[in-house]
Scaffold this motif. Structure first.
Motif, PDB file in Angstrom:
ATOM      1  N   GLU A 144       0.832  -1.205   0.000  1.00  0.00           N
ATOM      2  CA  GLU A 144       0.000   0.000   0.000  1.00  0.00           C
ATOM      3  C   GLU A 144       0.866   1.254   0.000  1.00  0.00           C
ATOM      4  O   GLU A 144       0.553   2.249  -0.661  1.00  0.00           O
ATOM      5  CB  GLU A 144      -0.943   0.000   1.202  1.00  0.00           C
ATOM      6  N   ARG A 145       1.980   1.208   0.725  1.00  0.00           N
ATOM      7  CA  ARG A 145       2.882   2.359   0.742  1.00  0.00           C
ATOM      8  C   ARG A 145       3.410   2.638  -0.665  1.00  0.00           C
ATOM      9  O   ARG A 145       3.451   3.787  -1.118  1.00  0.00           O
ATOM     10  CB  ARG A 145       4.042   2.100   1.709  1.00  0.00           C
ATOM     11  N   ALA A 146       3.823   1.589  -1.373  1.00  0.00           N
ATOM     12  CA  ALA A 146       4.336   1.767  -2.731  1.00  0.00           C
ATOM     13  C   ALA A 146       3.266   2.329  -3.657  1.00  0.00           C
ATOM     14  O   ALA A 146       3.560   3.155  -4.534  1.00  0.00           O
ATOM     15  CB  ALA A 146       4.860   0.435  -3.271  1.00  0.00           C
ATOM     16  N   LEU A 147       2.014   1.899  -3.470  1.00  0.00           N
ATOM     17  CA  LEU A 147       0.919   2.383  -4.310  1.00  0.00           C
ATOM     18  C   LEU A 147       0.719   3.885  -4.132  1.00  0.00           C
ATOM     19  O   LEU A 147       0.624   4.644  -5.103  1.00  0.00           O
ATOM     20  CB  LEU A 147      -0.360   1.630  -3.964  1.00  0.00           C
ATOM     21  N   PHE A 148       0.677   4.346  -2.870  1.00  0.00           N
ATOM     22  CA  PHE A 148       0.451   5.768  -2.618  1.00  0.00           C
ATOM     23  C   PHE A 148       1.687   6.614  -2.952  1.00  0.00           C
ATOM     24  O   PHE A 148       1.563   7.712  -3.497  1.00  0.00           O
ATOM     25  CB  PHE A 148       0.029   5.990  -1.165  1.00  0.00           C
ATOM     26  N   GLU A 149       2.862   6.097  -2.623  1.00  0.00           N
ATOM     27  CA  GLU A 149       4.067   6.858  -2.956  1.00  0.00           C
ATOM     28  C   GLU A 149       4.238   6.972  -4.459  1.00  0.00           C
ATOM     29  O   GLU A 149       4.738   7.988  -4.970  1.00  0.00           O
ATOM     30  CB  GLU A 149       5.290   6.214  -2.305  1.00  0.00           C
TER      31      GLU A 149
END
Length: 310
Positions: free
Chosen positions: A145-150
């Motif tokens: 999820e972090r990679a998706l938002f970043e």
């Protein structure tokens, strides 16, 4: 998404996220670095940098007893983030409080509850396993999820990751309630009901919960945008192409509609912008009341006659 027959129990597993989004985000994190630090910031943990295994600790008298399993090496920071943010503790307490209000007959703790296990899943994704009667929340979802938002320019994305994990738990708790309480729902209807339960629980959390539901809707939008970039030859993400969920854009729009319907004044900016058309917004008050009343009726139908307010 539904995870089909993982081989651990031979049963169908019910999961929130779409496999395509999980795979893309996981690859993005892996390409950045193999170190745990790139996939999420550290939080309070044991001396080794990993949360301690909770298997030996007493099980609390709750409908959702929580256990943190030792993470794999790449997941140590992800596990520390999940534990440090207390996402599972807060969300499980919220569900307990809501369900308990319908009386002892509905209280999950009376039968041992539904186990909540935080663990490294190797990309399988968080899910509810009816065979084991447990909700599995994956440390690796934090990185994905972090990679998706970043990737969408959101930095830092700590609050966004916590919001999606909260919505994920509420979704899986909806599946757990349907299973344990024997609610009469079909496959597609249950997926929609689980989404609606997640929206209900977040909206019950007031302005903070509403912000988290907006983030969850945004996550579905980002996932849909990523899916649009996948070639048709890649095919569906599920085994055999089976997925009982609505599309990501439909799920995002539904969340926004429930938000607007619950409080049109506070969420006026959603109407006629982006996914929520003015025409749909005009029906959202009725849709939201239907969602809230449907879950209230489902839980009330399980309550003992003496527990019912009517």
């Amino acid at each position: 998404m539904r995870r089909w027959g993982s081989g651990r129990s031979g049963t169908v597993l019910y999961g929130r996220a779409r496999a395509g989004a999980r795979l893309r985000a996981g690859l993005a994190c892996a390409l950045l670095t193999l170190s745990a630090a790139a996939c999420g910031p550290s939080a309070t943990s044991s001396a080794s940098g990993a949360p301690e295994d909770d298997k030996g600790r007493p099980t609390p008298r709750t409908g959702f007893p929580i256990r943190y399993e030792p993470p794999s090496a790449p997941d140590r920071a992800n596990a520390a983030f999940l534990r440090g943010r207390r996402v599972l503790e807060q969300t499980s307490a919220a569900v307990d409080s809501f369900v308990d209000s319908f009386g002892p007959a509905v209280r999950l703790g009376r039968t041992g509850g539904v186990a909540v296990v935080a663990r490294s899943c190797g990309g399988e994704g968080s899910a509810y396993d009816p065979g084991a009667r447990r909700v599995e929340i994956c440390y690796d979802d934090v990185a994905q999820e972090r990679a998706l938002f970043e990737g969408a320019g959101v930095r830092p994305a700590d609050d966004e990751v916590a919001a999606v994990l909260a919505e994920t738990f509420f979704h899986e708790a909806g599946h757990a309630l349907a299973d344990v309480l024997g609610l009469d729902l079909g496959d597609r209807a249950e997926e929609d009901a689980a989404d609606q339960f997640a929206a209900l629980m977040l909206i019950r959390g007031g302005a903070a919960g509403e912000r988290q539901l907006r983030v969850a809707a945004r996550e579905y939008e980002l996932s849909a945008a990523g899916d649009a970039g996948r070639g048709p030859a890649e095919g569906p993400a599920d085994e055999g192409g089976r997925d009982e969920h609505s599309s990501d854009l439909v799920r995002a729009t539904n969340h926004l509609c429930y938000l607007y319907g619950a409080d049109p004044a506070r969420n006026a900016g959603l109407r006629g912008k982006g996914l929520l058309t003015s025409e749909r917004a005009g029906r959202c008050g009725e849709e939201w009341r239907g969602v809230r009343e449907a879950w209230q009726k489902r839980l009330a139908s399980v309550a003992a006659p003496s527990d019912r307010s009517d």
